[in-house]
Scaffold this motif. Structure first.
Motif, PDB file in Angstrom:
ATOM      1  N   GLN A 445       0.841  -1.308  -0.013  1.00 37.85           N
ATOM      2  CA  GLN A 445       0.040  -0.154   0.030  1.00 37.85           C
ATOM      3  C   GLN A 445       0.768   1.239  -0.228  1.00 37.85           C
ATOM      4  OE1 GLN A 445      -2.519  -0.790   3.448  1.00 37.85           O
ATOM      5  NE2 GLN A 445      -4.349  -1.606   2.325  1.00 37.85           N
ATOM      6  N   LYS A 446       2.117   1.311   0.627  1.00 35.99           N
ATOM      7  CA  LYS A 446       2.883   2.414   0.306  1.00 35.99           C
ATOM      8  C   LYS A 446       3.282   2.576  -0.743  1.00 35.99           C
ATOM      9  CE  LYS A 446       5.651   5.785   1.528  1.00 35.99           C
ATOM     10  NZ  LYS A 446       5.009   7.099   1.402  1.00 35.99           N
ATOM     11  N   ARG A 447       4.012   1.520  -1.537  1.00 39.64           N
ATOM     12  CA  ARG A 447       4.346   1.817  -2.944  1.00 39.64           C
ATOM     13  C   ARG A 447       3.342   2.190  -3.790  1.00 39.64           C
ATOM     14  NH1 ARG A 447       8.574  -0.703  -5.390  1.00 39.64           N
ATOM     15  NH2 ARG A 447       8.574  -2.425  -4.047  1.00 39.64           N
ATOM     16  N   ALA A 448       2.036   1.705  -3.539  1.00 42.65           N
ATOM     17  CA  ALA A 448       0.961   2.039  -4.431  1.00 42.65           C
ATOM     18  C   ALA A 448       0.646   3.934  -4.085  1.00 42.65           C
ATOM     19  CB  ALA A 448      -0.352   1.229  -4.004  1.00 42.65           C
ATOM     20  N   GLY A 449       0.732   4.169  -2.897  1.00 46.91           N
ATOM     21  CA  GLY A 449       0.664   5.652  -2.577  1.00 46.91           C
ATOM     22  C   GLY A 449       1.738   6.482  -3.311  1.00 46.91           C
ATOM     23  N   ASP A 450       2.877   5.618  -3.545  1.00 41.47           N
ATOM     24  CA  ASP A 450       4.052   6.649  -4.226  1.00 41.47           C
ATOM     25  C   ASP A 450       3.760   6.579  -5.619  1.00 41.47           C
ATOM     26  OD1 ASP A 450       5.356   7.178  -1.894  1.00 41.47           O
ATOM     27  OD2 ASP A 450       7.003   5.953  -2.423  1.00 41.47           O
ATOM     28  N   ALA A 496      -4.251   2.373  -0.830  1.00 43.71           N
ATOM     29  CA  ALA A 496      -2.666   3.287  -0.985  1.00 43.71           C
ATOM     30  C   ALA A 496      -2.820   4.294   0.205  1.00 43.71           C
ATOM     31  CB  ALA A 496      -2.827   3.845  -2.273  1.00 43.71           C
ATOM     32  N   GLN A 497      -1.352   4.443   0.934  1.00 43.09           N
ATOM     33  CA  GLN A 497      -1.086   5.133   1.904  1.00 43.09           C
ATOM     34  C   GLN A 497      -0.403   6.464   1.342  1.00 43.09           C
ATOM     35  OE1 GLN A 497       1.155   2.743   4.368  1.00 43.09           O
ATOM     36  NE2 GLN A 497      -0.465   1.369   4.853  1.00 43.09           N
ATOM     37  N   ASP A 498      -0.660   7.418   2.319  1.00 42.47           N
ATOM     38  CA  ASP A 498       0.261   8.777   2.017  1.00 42.47           C
ATOM     39  C   ASP A 498      -0.133   9.294   1.053  1.00 42.47           C
ATOM     40  OD1 ASP A 498       1.369   8.461   4.605  1.00 42.47           O
ATOM     41  OD2 ASP A 498       2.973   7.257   3.629  1.00 42.47           O
ATOM     42  N   VAL A 499      -1.452   9.237   0.605  1.00 43.27           N
ATOM     43  CA  VAL A 499      -1.842  10.128  -0.776  1.00 43.27           C
ATOM     44  C   VAL A 499      -3.046  11.320  -0.285  1.00 43.27           C
ATOM     45  CG1 VAL A 499      -2.949   9.940  -3.042  1.00 43.27           C
ATOM     46  CG2 VAL A 499      -1.771   8.072  -1.814  1.00 43.27           C
ATOM     47  N   ASN A 500      -2.673  12.399  -0.782  1.00 41.97           N
ATOM     48  CA  ASN A 500      -3.684  13.658  -0.716  1.00 41.97           C
ATOM     49  C   ASN A 500      -4.825  13.567  -1.506  1.00 41.97           C
ATOM     50  OD1 ASN A 500      -5.100  16.051  -0.411  1.00 41.97           O
ATOM     51  ND2 ASN A 500      -3.213  17.232  -0.244  1.00 41.97           N
ATOM     52  N   TYR A 501      -6.117  12.657  -1.335  1.00 44.77           N
ATOM     53  CA  TYR A 501      -7.021  12.311  -2.156  1.00 44.77           C
ATOM     54  C   TYR A 501      -8.035  13.697  -2.429  1.00 44.77           C
ATOM     55  CZ  TYR A 501      -5.699   7.383  -2.023  1.00 44.77           C
ATOM     56  OH  TYR A 501      -5.027   6.236  -1.867  1.00 44.77           O
ATOM     57  N   HIS A 502      -7.990  14.416  -1.638  1.00 45.26           N
ATOM     58  CA  HIS A 502      -8.963  15.710  -1.615  1.00 45.26           C
ATOM     59  C   HIS A 502      -8.150  16.620  -2.821  1.00 45.26           C
ATOM     60  CE1 HIS A 502     -11.371  15.097   1.752  1.00 45.26           C
ATOM     61  NE2 HIS A 502     -10.543  14.773   2.465  1.00 45.26           N
ATOM     62  N   ASP A 503      -6.792  16.960  -2.751  1.00 47.14           N
ATOM     63  CA  ASP A 503      -6.321  17.742  -3.965  1.00 47.14           C
ATOM     64  C   ASP A 503      -6.449  16.798  -5.231  1.00 47.14           C
ATOM     65  OD1 ASP A 503      -5.643  19.365  -1.948  1.00 47.14           O
ATOM     66  OD2 ASP A 503      -3.484  19.142  -2.043  1.00 47.14           O
ATOM     67  N   ILE A 504      -6.416  15.452  -5.003  1.00 50.32           N
ATOM     68  CA  ILE A 504      -6.343  14.724  -6.245  1.00 50.32           C
ATOM     69  C   ILE A 504      -8.017  14.652  -6.947  1.00 50.32           C
ATOM     70  CG2 ILE A 504      -6.618  12.351  -7.001  1.00 50.32           C
ATOM     71  CD1 ILE A 504      -3.859  11.908  -5.462  1.00 50.32           C
ATOM     72  N   PHE A 505      -8.696  14.851  -6.128  1.00 50.54           N
ATOM     73  CA  PHE A 505     -10.296  14.763  -6.561  1.00 50.54           C
ATOM     74  C   PHE A 505     -10.394  16.063  -7.086  1.00 50.54           C
ATOM     75  CE2 PHE A 505     -14.414  15.918  -5.614  1.00 50.54           C
ATOM     76  CZ  PHE A 505     -15.197  14.903  -6.550  1.00 50.54           C
ATOM     77  N   ALA A 506     -10.006  17.010  -6.343  1.00 56.03           N
ATOM     78  CA  ALA A 506     -10.167  18.521  -7.090  1.00 56.03           C
ATOM     79  C   ALA A 506      -9.579  18.601  -8.343  1.00 56.03           C
ATOM     80  CB  ALA A 506      -9.565  19.445  -6.379  1.00 56.03           C
ATOM     81  N   SER A 507      -8.417  18.011  -8.641  1.00 53.69           N
ATOM     82  CA  SER A 507      -7.552  18.108  -9.894  1.00 53.69           C
ATOM     83  C   SER A 507      -8.570  17.093 -10.947  1.00 53.69           C
ATOM     84  CB  SER A 507      -6.394  17.696  -9.689  1.00 53.69           C
ATOM     85  OG  SER A 507      -5.765  17.343 -11.133  1.00 53.69           O
ATOM     86  N   LEU A 508      -9.135  15.946 -10.812  1.00 56.43           N
ATOM     87  CA  LEU A 508      -9.588  15.148 -11.584  1.00 56.43           C
ATOM     88  C   LEU A 508     -11.388  15.633 -11.694  1.00 56.43           C
ATOM     89  CD1 LEU A 508      -8.751  11.559 -10.162  1.00 56.43           C
ATOM     90  CD2 LEU A 508      -7.899  12.561 -12.144  1.00 56.43           C
ATOM     91  N   LYS A 509     -11.906  16.490 -10.767  1.00 55.41           N
ATOM     92  CA  LYS A 509     -13.274  16.734 -11.026  1.00 55.41           C
ATOM     93  C   LYS A 509     -13.042  18.012 -12.068  1.00 55.41           C
ATOM     94  CE  LYS A 509     -16.841  19.536  -8.663  1.00 55.41           C
ATOM     95  NZ  LYS A 509     -17.464  20.023  -7.515  1.00 55.41           N
ATOM     96  N   LYS A 510     -12.026  18.794 -11.763  1.00 52.45           N
ATOM     97  CA  LYS A 510     -12.015  19.965 -12.723  1.00 52.45           C
ATOM     98  C   LYS A 510     -11.530  19.350 -14.283  1.00 52.45           C
ATOM     99  CE  LYS A 510      -9.022  23.874 -13.991  1.00 52.45           C
ATOM    100  NZ  LYS A 510      -7.899  24.812 -13.528  1.00 52.45           N
ATOM    101  N   ALA A 511     -10.826  18.479 -14.208  1.00 52.26           N
ATOM    102  CA  ALA A 511     -10.254  17.861 -15.942  1.00 52.26           C
ATOM    103  C   ALA A 511     -11.961  16.957 -16.136  1.00 52.26           C
ATOM    104  CB  ALA A 511      -9.574  16.781 -15.705  1.00 52.26           C
TER     105      ALA A 511
END
Length: 838
Positions: A445-450, A496-511
């Motif tokens: 899960q850590k590698r997946a987060g990276d 997956a660990q150590d991931v900022n999903y809130h910022d990622i979601f904002a980027s994907l939502k905009k796209a």
């Protein structure tokens, strides 16, 4: 398993079992009794799975790359930057196979200069050993950077004029070849024995020459698999060192002009323990017998295939008076020569031996493979399984150096920031979102987060665009849909660990809601459309992608985008964005806008639509040119999150079941699972790989069990032909791993698993323990199932296993149990309920 974990998971199991009730007296039962039960059933796990890996599985196919798995026996660590292995020359084999003239073979080489991955079991000559490669790609060639060739003949002419690769190459036979995880060896026809091993960012080779005379090493720096924009090589005779770089790109460039460009530079430094007594170079057709540096690339040609007769490289003459075995250590970096030196120094101690590196590499693979435990005495079954697990863990690749630096999509150098530990590259999005990234996450899960953070970094460096197929530091745009969105939702669902999903979601939502200039442009289309959401304006206005759009086939794009919207909705729900969850889930129902109930006289199909709302004409359910890499018959089933909705439009359980039957069997009831025609399934390719599981929505779970088992039996084995089609960066191998365990991640953005019959008597992956009463090929049907000792007839499980232990105990039989998974309450959920939007 301790008994208290059974009770802890009871609440979550309410969603996936018919009943879950435990009395206080049950809870007070002696836990020692439970321990005894589990001790009696304690599996005998395979201790050293690395011994059951054969890297030559899947390396054989006809010279047409589309009919081969395109994997290579090159040496790498799990997800390693270096993949050190042979590059084949096969023009002599074409001559022998086709009995054609040299001129014909030269023209054929111009059309298809390499085997994808650099290796083909059917070839008989080697033209070098390169440091990088992609595994299992469908596109012809990529990377294959800096081939080295130990050589013991005179330099008679420029290697660029050796159009048939007949002189500057060496023959070999498989009798003199050995491949293991972390190790490759071949004794070539010229008598030179080659041994290779690797660390994450460096390689080591031993070249054992038969005699001291004419011993040379050719450094073919410009010879990346599909060409190079430039290359530079320099020899430092005093240090017995060669260094330089190659600048390349051109992934799939022969399919369209947009990727015929440079987008990465690989720097290398190679250190020899033998003295370099002299050196020479060549550029194009010219040879310079006394030179210590040279530059020049192959180019990419007018059609995306390098022109013959162009390139550059060097050779060094070696003094073998002290030892006929030359050890070469080589470090690489995509940032700088300085970093390549640091990578080599950090990963290979000066006093380390070849065997030291080899043993460490094999230990790394053994540790990686032990994350999936199985019990079996069947060597062939274990070899097929663990080789698939092995192939699942090549990509994405570590891309950052030991100092944390990496080259970004904005063409500047970046440094990894905590908590990210490494930057990764080579994301085969359209392929791996379906199950490979889920497997990667379950294993680490850590590698997946990276990896998730790496993709986010790439998007931020590329104006907010999440590219479909990233190659090193370049966006290629290859394939269709928006796989990065599905990948991010999968990472979140699988923990997956150590991931900022809130910022990622904002980027994907905009796209997904704001069309970009690339979305509105046809640049690169059809194969390399630059937009993350091609023709997003149509999606927002028409609620489908039409045949007149900036996409690679509108109907295919529509089905890909509904999966992306479903996954984005699941991510929104996970983050507490309820309004977005409902909005994107509604959009995931847009596939119904391209379902034509009157597509043929007998049946409805998904069909392309014109911009004015009319149906695309000349519809043929078997035409594989109407969709991306598949026919309408195959694509009909690529709606994994709404099987019940599809069943309703098709006309009910019986009709859907009959159509699935016809997908997998001919009228004479013979199976057809692999590349027969567009009328049937092709479970070697992405549009069809979820189709065996679609029987579950009709209540005919036993047909899923039978079809999955038959696919495993017919398409996979432990031979060089043992992988069907292209392995696609490990996607198909991950399908095999999951299916062998009797589980599959069907839903985009959810960690629920649908079930089939496991092939092993016991297995363990993550928090999941899977046991059966039989591992016989005869017993392919599920007779009964308990989950944490609670009986159930459900053909799926929820995501409880992500955070707590779950034990699936199957009883298998040679006779189908038509009641298992038959009740509507026991079938997998369908999540999209939106109506057709006109």
């Amino acid at each position: 398993m301790k008994k208290n974990t059974v009770y802890a998971s009871c609440f979550s199991l309410l969603l996936m079992t018919s009943s879950c009730s435990l009395t206080q007296s049950d809870k007070r039962k002696d836990t020692a009794e439970t321990k005894i039960i589990y001790q009696q059933k304690s599996p005998q796990w395979v201790k050293n799975p690395v011994n059951f890996v054969d890297p030559l599985i899947g390396t054989e196919g006809v010279f047409d790359h589309r009919q081969a798995a395109n994997v290579s026996p090159g040496v790498a660590l799990p997800y390693g930057m270096v993949n050190f292995g042979p590059e084949h020359a096969y023009t002599e084999d074409l001559l022998a196979e086709n009995k054609r003239s040299h001129r014909w073979v030269i023209e054929e080489r111009k059309r298809m200069p390499v085997s994808a991955g650099g290796y083909n079991y059917a070839a008989s000559r080697i033209k070098g050993f390169s440091l990088t490669r992609l595994s299992g790609t469908g596109c012809l060639g990529a990377s294959g950077d800096i081939p080295f060739l130990p050589f013991n003949k005179d330099i008679k002419h420029s290697p660029d004029n050796d159009f048939l690769d007949a002189y500057y190459s060496a023959s070999f036979s498989h009798e003199n070849e050995r491949a293991e995880p972390g190790y490759y060896q071949v004794k070539m026809g010229n008598g030179i024995n080659v041994k290779l091993s690797a660390t994450l960012r460096s390689g080591i080779a031993e070249f054992d020459f038969p005699t001291v005379e004419k011993a040379k090493l050719l450094i073919r720096s410009s010879y990346s698999q599909l060409g190079s924009g430039n290359a530079y090589t320099q020899v430092d005779q005093e240090k017995n060192e060669i260094h330089g770089y190659v600048t390349s790109g051109n992934f799939c460039g022969y399919l369209g002009e947009h990727n015929r460009r440079d987008y990465y530079t690989l720097h290398f430094v190679a250190k020899l323990d033998a003295d370099i007594v002299s050196s020479g170079s060549w550029k194009d057709s010219q040879v310079y017998s006394d030179a210590n540096n040279v530059s020049g690339g192959m180019g990419y040609g007018e059609n995306g295939v390098p022109d013959l007769g162009k390139g550059s490289g060097m050779w060094v003459n070696l003094d073998l008076s002290r030892n006929k075995t030359v050890t070469m250590r080589v470090g690489i970096s995509y940032v700088s020569l300085k970093n390549a030196r640091e990578n080599l120094k950090a990963e290979q101690a000066a006093n380390s031996t070849f065997d030291d590196i080899r043993i460490k590499a094999q230990k790394a693979w053994n540790n990686a493979l032990q994350k999936v435990k199985v019990e079996s005495n069947d060597k062939r079954k274990l070899t097929t399984f663990y080789t698939a697990l092995y192939h699942s863990q090549f990509h994405p690749n570590i891309f950052s150096d030991v100092n944390g630096e990496y080259y970004g999509f904005d063409k500047t150098v970046h440094r990894v920031k905590s908590p990210q530990q490494a930057q990764y590259a080579n994301f085969s999005g359209w392929d791996v979102y379906r199950s490979q990234l889920q497997l990667v996450t379950l294993l680490d899960q850590k590698r997946a987060g990276d990896i998730a953070q790496s993709l986010f970094n790439q998007a931020n460096q590329y104006n907010g665009i999440w590219d479909r197929w990233t190659h090193n530091s370049g966006a290629t745009g290859v394939m269709n849909g928006d796989p990065a969105t599905i990948a991010m939702a999968n990472f979140a669902a699988f923990g997956a660990q150590d991931v900022n999903y809130h910022d990622i979601f904002a980027s994907l939502k905009k796209a997904a809601t704001e069309p970009t200039e690339f979305d509105l442009s046809s640049t690169g289309c059809p194969v390399f459309c630059r937009g993350q959401r091609p023709s997003l304006d149509q999606w927002l206005s028409l609620n489908y992608i039409s045949d007149q759009s900036n996409s690679w086939e509108g109907a295919s794009e529509t089905l890909e985008q509904v999966s992306a919207d479903f996954a984005l909705g699941q991510l929104a729900k996970r983050l507490g964005h309820d309004e977005d969850y409902h909005s994107f889930t509604h959009r995931s129902g847009y596939w119904k806008n391209i379902f034509n109930p009157d597509a043929t006289k007998e049946h409805g199909f998904i069909q392309g639509k014109n911009k004015d709302g009319s149906w695309k004409k000349d519809f043929d359910p078997a035409n594989e040119g109407l969709f991306v890499e598949g026919s309408p018959t195959q694509y009909l089933w690529m709606i994994p999150f709404d099987g019940s909705g599809l069943m309703e439009l098709l006309g009910g359980e019986q009709i859907m079941t009959e159509r699935l039957d016809r997908l997998f069997r001919k009228p004479d009831q013979s199976w057809v699972l692999f590349r027969d025609s567009g009328n049937y399934a092709d479970v070697s390719n992405q549009p069809s790989i979820n189709s065996p599981w679609m029987y579950l929505f009709t209540g005919n779970a036993y047909k899923t069990q039978l079809t999955v088992r038959e696919t495993l039996k017919q398409l996979w084995n432990d031979s060089p032909k043992g992988i069907p089609g292209q392995d696609d960066a490990g996607q198909m191998s991950s399908w095999y791993v999951f299916s062998s365990l009797g589980i599959y991640p069907l839903y985009p953005g959810r960690a629920d698993l649908v079930l089939s019959s496991p092939v092993f008597s016991a297995a363990q992956i993550g928090n999941l323990t899977i046991t059966t009463n039989s591992s016989s090929a005869r017993d392919k049907y599920i007779k009964s199932l308990t989950i944490n000792e609670i009986p159930t007839k459900k053909s799926w499980i929820d995501d409880s296993y992500i955070n707590q232990p779950v034990h699936l105990d199957f009883t298998l039989s040679d006779k189908p149990n038509i009641e298992f998974g038959a009740s509507k309450s026991d079938r997998p959920h369908s999540y999209s309920t939106s109506k057709v939007d006109d």
